[in-house]
Design an enzyme around this catalytic site. Structure first.
Site, PDB file in Angstrom:
ATOM      1  N   HIS A 121       2.972  -3.280  -0.394  1.00  0.00           N
ATOM      2  CA  HIS A 121       2.387  -1.991   0.016  1.00  0.00           C
ATOM      3  C   HIS A 121       3.477  -1.199   0.733  1.00  0.00           C
ATOM      4  O   HIS A 121       4.511  -0.895   0.143  1.00  0.00           O
ATOM      5  CB  HIS A 121       1.166  -2.315   0.897  1.00  0.00           C
ATOM      6  CG  HIS A 121       0.243  -1.181   1.210  1.00  0.00           C
ATOM      7  ND1 HIS A 121       0.327   0.058   0.636  1.00  0.00           N
ATOM      8  CD2 HIS A 121      -0.818  -1.105   2.081  1.00  0.00           C
ATOM      9  CE1 HIS A 121      -0.633   0.838   1.126  1.00  0.00           C
ATOM     10  NE2 HIS A 121      -1.340   0.147   2.007  1.00  0.00           N
ATOM     11  N   HIS A 145       2.625   0.232 -10.008  1.00  0.00           N
ATOM     12  CA  HIS A 145       1.554   0.663  -9.106  1.00  0.00           C
ATOM     13  C   HIS A 145       0.215   0.264  -9.699  1.00  0.00           C
ATOM     14  O   HIS A 145       0.050   0.288 -10.922  1.00  0.00           O
ATOM     15  CB  HIS A 145       1.597   2.191  -8.924  1.00  0.00           C
ATOM     16  CG  HIS A 145       0.846   2.644  -7.725  1.00  0.00           C
ATOM     17  ND1 HIS A 145      -0.500   2.867  -7.737  1.00  0.00           N
ATOM     18  CD2 HIS A 145       1.261   2.883  -6.464  1.00  0.00           C
ATOM     19  CE1 HIS A 145      -0.883   3.234  -6.530  1.00  0.00           C
ATOM     20  NE2 HIS A 145       0.170   3.248  -5.738  1.00  0.00           N
ATOM     21  N   ASP A 190       8.032   4.664  -3.095  1.00  0.00           N
ATOM     22  CA  ASP A 190       9.012   3.971  -2.256  1.00  0.00           C
ATOM     23  C   ASP A 190      10.400   3.909  -2.867  1.00  0.00           C
ATOM     24  O   ASP A 190      11.351   3.517  -2.203  1.00  0.00           O
ATOM     25  CB  ASP A 190       8.523   2.538  -1.970  1.00  0.00           C
ATOM     26  CG  ASP A 190       7.277   2.546  -1.102  1.00  0.00           C
ATOM     27  OD1 ASP A 190       7.264   3.301  -0.133  1.00  0.00           O
ATOM     28  OD2 ASP A 190       6.330   1.823  -1.416  1.00  0.00           O
TER      29      ASP A 190
HETATM   30  N1  CMC Z   1       8.715  -5.818 -11.239  1.00  0.00           N
HETATM   31  C1  CMC Z   1       8.509  -6.648 -12.295  1.00  0.00           C
HETATM   32  N2  CMC Z   1       7.309  -6.811 -12.892  1.00  0.00           N
HETATM   33  C2  CMC Z   1       6.279  -6.143 -12.396  1.00  0.00           C
HETATM   34  C3  CMC Z   1       6.413  -5.259 -11.306  1.00  0.00           C
HETATM   35  C4  CMC Z   1       7.686  -5.105 -10.738  1.00  0.00           C
HETATM   36  N3  CMC Z   1       7.872  -4.280  -9.684  1.00  0.00           N
HETATM   37  N4  CMC Z   1       5.215  -4.710 -11.025  1.00  0.00           N
HETATM   38  C5  CMC Z   1       4.354  -5.233 -11.905  1.00  0.00           C
HETATM   39  N5  CMC Z   1       4.994  -6.089 -12.739  1.00  0.00           N
HETATM   40  C6  CMC Z   1       4.400  -6.810 -13.882  1.00  0.00           C
HETATM   41  C7  CMC Z   1       3.592  -8.025 -13.422  1.00  0.00           C
HETATM   42  O1  CMC Z   1       4.388  -9.186 -13.379  1.00  0.00           O
HETATM   43  C8  CMC Z   1       2.535  -8.094 -14.485  1.00  0.00           C
HETATM   44  O2  CMC Z   1       3.122  -8.647 -15.657  1.00  0.00           O
HETATM   45  P1  CMC Z   1       2.228  -9.556 -16.660  1.00  0.00           P
HETATM   46  O3  CMC Z   1       1.151  -8.640 -17.180  1.00  0.00           O
HETATM   47  O4  CMC Z   1       3.181 -10.017 -17.699  1.00  0.00           O
HETATM   48  O5  CMC Z   1       1.665 -10.675 -15.831  1.00  0.00           O
HETATM   49  C9  CMC Z   1       2.245  -6.623 -14.812  1.00  0.00           C
HETATM   50  O6  CMC Z   1       3.463  -5.919 -14.494  1.00  0.00           O
HETATM   51  C10 CMC Z   1       1.095  -6.024 -13.975  1.00  0.00           C
HETATM   52  O7  CMC Z   1       1.430  -6.206 -12.604  1.00  0.00           O
HETATM   53  P2  CMC Z   1       0.409  -6.647 -11.462  1.00  0.00           P
HETATM   54  O8  CMC Z   1       1.137  -7.445 -10.441  1.00  0.00           O
HETATM   55  O9  CMC Z   1      -0.805  -7.259 -12.095  1.00  0.00           O
HETATM   56  O10 CMC Z   1       0.018  -5.243 -10.903  1.00  0.00           O
HETATM   57  P3  CMC Z   1      -0.742  -4.968  -9.554  1.00  0.00           P
HETATM   58  O11 CMC Z   1      -1.517  -3.740  -9.784  1.00  0.00           O
HETATM   59  O12 CMC Z   1      -1.468  -6.177  -9.097  1.00  0.00           O
HETATM   60  O13 CMC Z   1       0.438  -4.720  -8.504  1.00  0.00           O
HETATM   61  C11 CMC Z   1       2.164  -3.632  -7.296  1.00  0.00           C
HETATM   62  C12 CMC Z   1       0.919  -3.456  -8.171  1.00  0.00           C
HETATM   63  C13 CMC Z   1       2.555  -2.286  -6.719  1.00  0.00           C
HETATM   64  C14 CMC Z   1       1.847  -4.591  -6.133  1.00  0.00           C
HETATM   65  C15 CMC Z   1       3.302  -4.215  -8.178  1.00  0.00           C
HETATM   66  O14 CMC Z   1       3.617  -3.316  -9.221  1.00  0.00           O
HETATM   67  C16 CMC Z   1       4.551  -4.563  -7.360  1.00  0.00           C
HETATM   68  O15 CMC Z   1       4.630  -5.647  -6.792  1.00  0.00           O
HETATM   69  N6  CMC Z   1       5.532  -3.601  -7.270  1.00  0.00           N
HETATM   70  C17 CMC Z   1       6.689  -3.796  -6.427  1.00  0.00           C
HETATM   71  C18 CMC Z   1       6.320  -3.513  -4.987  1.00  0.00           C
HETATM   72  C19 CMC Z   1       6.160  -2.029  -4.720  1.00  0.00           C
HETATM   73  O16 CMC Z   1       6.980  -1.222  -5.135  1.00  0.00           O
HETATM   74  N7  CMC Z   1       5.110  -1.678  -3.980  1.00  0.00           N
HETATM   75  C20 CMC Z   1       4.840  -0.297  -3.565  1.00  0.00           C
HETATM   76  C21 CMC Z   1       3.616   0.269  -4.212  1.00  0.00           C
HETATM   77  S1  CMC Z   1       3.493   2.048  -3.988  1.00  0.00           S
HETATM   78  C22 CMC Z   1       3.313   2.325  -2.304  1.00  0.00           C
HETATM   79  C23 CMC Z   1       2.166   1.636  -1.675  1.00  0.00           C
HETATM   80  O17 CMC Z   1       1.108   1.449  -2.252  1.00  0.00           O
HETATM   81  O18 CMC Z   1       2.303   1.295  -0.506  1.00  0.00           O
END
Ligand code: CMC
Length: 435
Positions: A271, A312, A369
């Protein structure tokens, strides 16, 4: 879905019994309709299962709308791009709290109210001395913001609209002061009292970077960039920290305690902690030549490395805030004459990732971010302060969402259900008989 006397409904069929159940469908102003499942258990004996809330609306809200497919973010009907270009953070705070943009007299009164509350109780200074100087600033923020409810007893009655308003103003005004004190404490520098002749963002920069022996030289480019960053982070509907604030508030906890819970939730790297993680990641990658190696790590499910600042839960398109920040990043570095190789590295990383089928197929785009850290670094903030700055901005969203929830006539404590997978009832075995 059927339309019966203007009430849309959704019919569910139980495959075992053949019984059909009709549930109402509710429609908002924008966005997909929602199936109202409040009577589902009473009528069908079933709960729903949605562990990370990927398909569940937890409340009605009039504040913020996101269309993740199209990359749209609006506050009270105004697009984030327009607000970032034409408005100020304090005006956006008024908009989120009160529903409409203020007239000039309304804005002047609001500004006076906020500046009236910028000082914190002198006793709070002593809280800081209990922390190690090398404590993470977010750890300090969790503690001191949580402590505010011990000081402002006269605005803790959540059922009194006037007290609600005062506590909202206090939080918006005092959290920047506490954030700046946190920074000063980690730097070993004296706290700077707020200056009410400056704008919200100017005052914040003054409290962070001013020093008692010499006059503060305000850089208008930095003040503008700070204001823009605060606007872009002000609210983002029912994200993890906002949902935490709402859930804490649903038990009728006081707003200072609720916002402290939001700060704790924001801290995580999935987050608000991502802005710090992005800069650390860019430093780790180090050079353009290493990008392919790190992209492979990000794609490897056995490697915990993720491309920070990418992806996201809601946006399956460009995060509109990232677009505004990318431009602001260029402007700030150019105006300051800073040549930060991290910007070039970030742009190259973005370019290569957006051509890679892994990121394309999963619709992973840069989020808010990805570029904010580079600007904050150029301003002189250490990486450990980045999430604190996010908290300064998001306080406006937290208090506005909290206030909206308390003013909702049907306020009930939030209480999710679960799918229990532990053991069924079993007899207690005395310790000497256990195997
Ligand atoms: N790098 C590599 N793979 C990723 C990433 C990433 N940053 N984000 C998602 N994926 C992949 C994930 O492994 C999954 O792959 P598969 O379908 O093969 O299993 C697919 O994309 C869907 O991801 P998810 O983890 O199910 O998505 P989510 O909605 O649960 O998570 C997130 C969203 C923001 C936590 C995630 O994209 C992430 O960890 N991003 C990096 C951290 C980040 O930048 N966070 C800031 C978010 S914006 C500001 C805020 O909200 O505070």
């Amino acid at each position: 879905m059927t339309n019966d006397k203007n009430q849309k409904t959704f019919t569910l069929k139980n495959d075992e019994t053949g019984q059909e159940f009709t549930l109402p469908v509710l429609e908002g102003t924008c966005g997909p309709p929602v199936i109202d499942i409040r009577k589902l258990y009473a009528e069908t004996g079933h709960f729903t299962f949605d562990p990370s809330f990927t398909a569940t609306g937890s409340c009605k809200s009039r504040l913020t709308f996101i269309d993740g497919e199209k990359g749209i973010l609006m506050h009270r009907g105004y697009t984030i791009e327009e607000l970032a270009e034409k408005s100020s953070f304090l005006e956006v705070a008024y908009l989120l709290l009160n529903g409409d943009l203020p007239t000039k007299p309304e804005f002047d009164k609001f500004q006076t109210n906020i500046t009236y509350h910028t000082m914190v109780h002198e006793q709070i200074n002593y809280f800081f001395r209990g922390f190690r100087r090398d404590a993470h600033p977010m750890a300090v923020m969790c503690g001191v913001v949580g402590g505010l409810s011990a000081f402002y007893h006269d605005s803790l009655d959540i059922w009194d609209p006037e007290q609600r308003e005062i506590s909202a103003h206090r939080l918006i005004a005092k959290i920047p002061t506490l954030a700046a004190m946190t920074y000063k404490y980690t730097m070993g520098q004296p706290f700077m009292y707020p200056r009410n002749d400056l704008s919200f963002s100017e005052n914040f920069l003054y409290m962070c970077f001013g020093m008692p022996p010499e006059p503060f030289k305000l850089n208008p480019i930095l003040a503008d960039a700070m204001d823009k960053i605060l606007i872009l982070h002000a609210d983002h509907e029912q994200n993890a920290s906002t949902s935490t604030v709402r859930l804490a508030g649903s038990s009728q906890a006081n707003p200072f305690a609720c916002v402290a819970s939001g700060i704790a939730s924001l801290w995580g790297p999935s987050h608000g902690g991502a802005n710090q993680a992005v800069l650390e990641m860019l430093d780790q990658i180090g050079h353009k030549d290493n990008i392919p190696e790190y992209l492979e790590k990000a794609k490897d499910k056995d490697d915990p490395f993720r491309l920070m600042g990418f992806g996201h839960r809601v946006y399956k398109n460009f995060d509109p805030r990232a677009g505004v920040l990318k431009k602001a990043c260029h402007d700030v570095l150019e105006d300051l004459g800073i040549d930060d190789p991290r910007l070039e590295l970030a742009m190259e990383l973005e370019r290569i990732a957006l051509e890679d089928p892994y990121f394309v197929d999963r619709k992973l785009f840069p989020n808010v971010d990805f570029y904010s850290g580079i600007i904050l670094k150029a301003m002189g903030f250490p990486t450990s302060m980045f999430t604190v700055l996010f908290a300064v901005a998001r306080t406006v969203g937290w208090v506005s969402q909290w206030k909206e929830m308390i003013e909702e006539p049907a306020l009930r404590i939030g209480r999710p259900r679960q799918l229990y997978t532990g053991p069924d009832q079993r007899p207690y075995v005395p310790i000497d008989k256990r195997k």
